[in-house]
Design a protein around this motif. Structure first.
Motif, PDB file in Angstrom:
ATOM      1  N   ARG A  54      68.568  69.367  40.589  1.00 31.88           N
ATOM      2  CA  ARG A  54      69.270  68.581  39.311  1.00 31.88           C
ATOM      3  C   ARG A  54      68.729  67.210  39.274  1.00 31.88           C
ATOM      4  O   ARG A  54      69.601  66.224  39.385  1.00 31.88           O
ATOM      5  CB  ARG A  54      70.711  68.567  39.691  1.00 31.88           C
ATOM      6  N   ALA A  55      67.542  67.202  38.939  1.00 32.14           N
ATOM      7  CA  ALA A  55      67.050  65.638  38.624  1.00 32.14           C
ATOM      8  C   ALA A  55      67.469  64.859  37.540  1.00 32.14           C
ATOM      9  O   ALA A  55      67.564  65.492  36.527  1.00 32.14           O
ATOM     10  CB  ALA A  55      65.464  65.664  38.502  1.00 32.14           C
ATOM     11  N   GLY A  56      67.888  63.652  37.807  1.00 34.57           N
ATOM     12  CA  GLY A  56      68.668  62.884  36.545  1.00 34.57           C
ATOM     13  C   GLY A  56      69.733  63.654  36.098  1.00 34.57           C
ATOM     14  O   GLY A  56      70.383  63.234  34.899  1.00 34.57           O
ATOM     15  N   ALA A  57      70.540  64.443  36.858  1.00 33.75           N
ATOM     16  CA  ALA A  57      71.717  65.112  36.469  1.00 33.75           C
ATOM     17  C   ALA A  57      72.966  64.098  35.748  1.00 33.75           C
ATOM     18  O   ALA A  57      73.236  64.399  35.167  1.00 33.75           O
ATOM     19  CB  ALA A  57      72.294  65.743  37.576  1.00 33.75           C
ATOM     20  N   ALA A  58      72.935  63.102  36.600  1.00 34.75           N
ATOM     21  CA  ALA A  58      74.067  62.262  36.418  1.00 34.75           C
ATOM     22  C   ALA A  58      74.002  61.426  35.103  1.00 34.75           C
ATOM     23  O   ALA A  58      74.686  61.451  34.011  1.00 34.75           O
ATOM     24  CB  ALA A  58      74.233  61.092  37.389  1.00 34.75           C
ATOM     25  N   ALA A  59      72.605  60.864  34.765  1.00 34.68           N
ATOM     26  CA  ALA A  59      72.397  60.432  33.527  1.00 34.68           C
ATOM     27  C   ALA A  59      72.308  61.438  32.315  1.00 34.68           C
ATOM     28  O   ALA A  59      72.550  61.224  31.370  1.00 34.68           O
ATOM     29  CB  ALA A  59      70.980  59.724  33.667  1.00 34.68           C
TER      30      ALA A  59
ATOM     31  N   GLY B  33      70.580  54.033  49.280  1.00 30.14           N
ATOM     32  CA  GLY B  33      70.735  53.163  48.042  1.00 30.14           C
ATOM     33  C   GLY B  33      71.273  53.956  46.902  1.00 30.14           C
ATOM     34  O   GLY B  33      71.109  53.893  45.813  1.00 30.14           O
ATOM     35  N   GLY B  34      72.081  54.890  47.401  1.00 27.26           N
ATOM     36  CA  GLY B  34      72.936  55.830  46.221  1.00 27.26           C
ATOM     37  C   GLY B  34      72.017  57.018  45.781  1.00 27.26           C
ATOM     38  O   GLY B  34      70.757  57.387  46.303  1.00 27.26           O
ATOM     39  N   GLN B  35      72.491  57.610  44.735  1.00 30.73           N
ATOM     40  CA  GLN B  35      71.773  58.811  44.366  1.00 30.73           C
ATOM     41  C   GLN B  35      70.318  58.668  43.827  1.00 30.73           C
ATOM     42  O   GLN B  35      70.265  57.553  42.867  1.00 30.73           O
ATOM     43  CB  GLN B  35      72.820  59.504  43.242  1.00 30.73           C
TER      44      GLN B  35
ATOM     45  N   PHE C 217      62.273  54.863  49.405  1.00 31.23           N
ATOM     46  CA  PHE C 217      61.837  56.268  49.339  1.00 31.23           C
ATOM     47  C   PHE C 217      62.972  57.222  49.010  1.00 31.23           C
ATOM     48  O   PHE C 217      64.172  56.599  49.122  1.00 31.23           O
ATOM     49  CB  PHE C 217      61.270  56.533  50.649  1.00 31.23           C
ATOM     50  N   ASN C 218      62.693  58.231  48.643  1.00 27.23           N
ATOM     51  CA  ASN C 218      63.712  59.205  48.599  1.00 27.23           C
ATOM     52  C   ASN C 218      64.025  60.178  49.713  1.00 27.23           C
ATOM     53  O   ASN C 218      62.898  60.452  50.180  1.00 27.23           O
ATOM     54  CB  ASN C 218      63.384  60.268  47.141  1.00 27.23           C
ATOM     55  N   MET C 219      65.318  60.733  49.798  1.00 22.71           N
ATOM     56  CA  MET C 219      65.535  61.820  50.891  1.00 22.71           C
ATOM     57  C   MET C 219      66.277  63.067  50.218  1.00 22.71           C
ATOM     58  O   MET C 219      67.311  62.733  49.472  1.00 22.71           O
ATOM     59  CB  MET C 219      66.086  60.980  51.945  1.00 22.71           C
ATOM     60  N   LEU C 220      65.976  64.046  50.515  1.00 23.60           N
ATOM     61  CA  LEU C 220      66.717  65.093  50.173  1.00 23.60           C
ATOM     62  C   LEU C 220      67.563  65.553  51.460  1.00 23.60           C
ATOM     63  O   LEU C 220      66.954  65.998  52.623  1.00 23.60           O
ATOM     64  CB  LEU C 220      66.015  66.377  49.704  1.00 23.60           C
TER      65      LEU C 220
ATOM     66  N   TYR D  99      79.012  56.558  37.633  1.00 25.37           N
ATOM     67  CA  TYR D  99      79.352  58.142  37.586  1.00 25.37           C
ATOM     68  C   TYR D  99      78.041  58.670  38.544  1.00 25.37           C
ATOM     69  O   TYR D  99      77.200  58.552  37.749  1.00 25.37           O
ATOM     70  CB  TYR D  99      79.613  58.671  36.630  1.00 25.37           C
ATOM     71  N   ARG D 100      78.565  59.176  39.667  1.00 22.77           N
ATOM     72  CA  ARG D 100      77.379  59.844  40.338  1.00 22.77           C
ATOM     73  C   ARG D 100      77.926  61.455  40.756  1.00 22.77           C
ATOM     74  O   ARG D 100      78.955  61.482  40.788  1.00 22.77           O
ATOM     75  CB  ARG D 100      77.047  59.028  41.435  1.00 22.77           C
ATOM     76  N   ASP D 101      76.967  62.226  40.990  1.00 24.89           N
ATOM     77  CA  ASP D 101      77.270  63.527  41.396  1.00 24.89           C
ATOM     78  C   ASP D 101      77.940  63.292  42.977  1.00 24.89           C
ATOM     79  O   ASP D 101      77.637  62.374  43.798  1.00 24.89           O
ATOM     80  CB  ASP D 101      75.874  64.110  41.658  1.00 24.89           C
ATOM     81  N   ASN D 102      78.765  64.358  43.341  1.00 25.48           N
ATOM     82  CA  ASN D 102      79.497  64.402  44.607  1.00 25.48           C
ATOM     83  C   ASN D 102      79.015  65.736  45.139  1.00 25.48           C
ATOM     84  O   ASN D 102      80.070  66.589  45.127  1.00 25.48           O
ATOM     85  CB  ASN D 102      80.885  64.045  44.484  1.00 25.48           C
ATOM     86  N   THR D 103      78.017  65.772  45.517  1.00 20.86           N
ATOM     87  CA  THR D 103      77.280  67.272  45.804  1.00 20.86           C
ATOM     88  C   THR D 103      77.881  67.444  47.299  1.00 20.86           C
ATOM     89  O   THR D 103      77.722  66.727  47.969  1.00 20.86           O
ATOM     90  CB  THR D 103      75.890  67.233  45.719  1.00 20.86           C
ATOM     91  N   LYS D 104      78.061  68.875  47.298  1.00 20.61           N
ATOM     92  CA  LYS D 104      78.358  69.517  48.547  1.00 20.61           C
ATOM     93  C   LYS D 104      77.055  70.544  48.825  1.00 20.61           C
ATOM     94  O   LYS D 104      76.850  71.384  48.020  1.00 20.61           O
ATOM     95  CB  LYS D 104      79.554  70.325  48.711  1.00 20.61           C
ATOM     96  N   GLY D 105      76.118  69.865  49.721  1.00 18.69           N
ATOM     97  CA  GLY D 105      75.008  70.485  50.122  1.00 18.69           C
ATOM     98  C   GLY D 105      73.714  69.823  49.644  1.00 18.69           C
ATOM     99  O   GLY D 105      73.794  68.511  50.262  1.00 18.69           O
TER     100      GLY D 105
END
Ligand SMILES: [Zn+2]
Length: 109
Positions: free
Chosen positions: A93-98, A20-22, A67-70, A45-51
């Protein structure tokens, strides 16, 4: 193939889930106040995180709950699974994109 542990149902095959995305992208407090550019950045726009990356998943053929997954985007290792509304376990980085809506034009002035 990932083995995903649904918070409600336990370990299940990845094919039972949908991505479901970021995660932790907060809806703007006052959407009407945003420019078209800021609104588009919120939507697309969403983060494109390596890690480590926090993402939303739904158990679509099971309990149908989100649910959320790390998950590590390099190794695919699932680091944590947590319920919607709970904070990101690693405090990342919670909510980093917004929170990082910026105007490229403004930065160049
Ligand atoms: Zn489930």
């Amino acid at each position: 193939m990932l083995l995903i542990s649904c918070p409600n149902c336990g370990p299940r095959d990845e094919t039972e889930f949908h991505y479901g995305g970021q995660a932790h992208v907060a809806y703007p407090e006052n959407p009407a106040a945003l420019s078209d550019r800021e609104w588009a950045e919120y939507l697309f726009y969403r983060d494109n995180t390596k890690g480590a990356f926090a993402e939303r998943w739904v158990h679509s053929t099971g309990c149908r709950q989100w649910f959320n997954m790390l998950r590590d985007t390099v190794s695919y290792e699932i680091q944590s699974i947590y319920r919607m509304g709970e904070p990101r376990p690693d405090g990342g980085r919670a909510g980093a994109a917004a929170a990082t809506i910026t105007s490229p034009e403004g930065a160049q002035k």
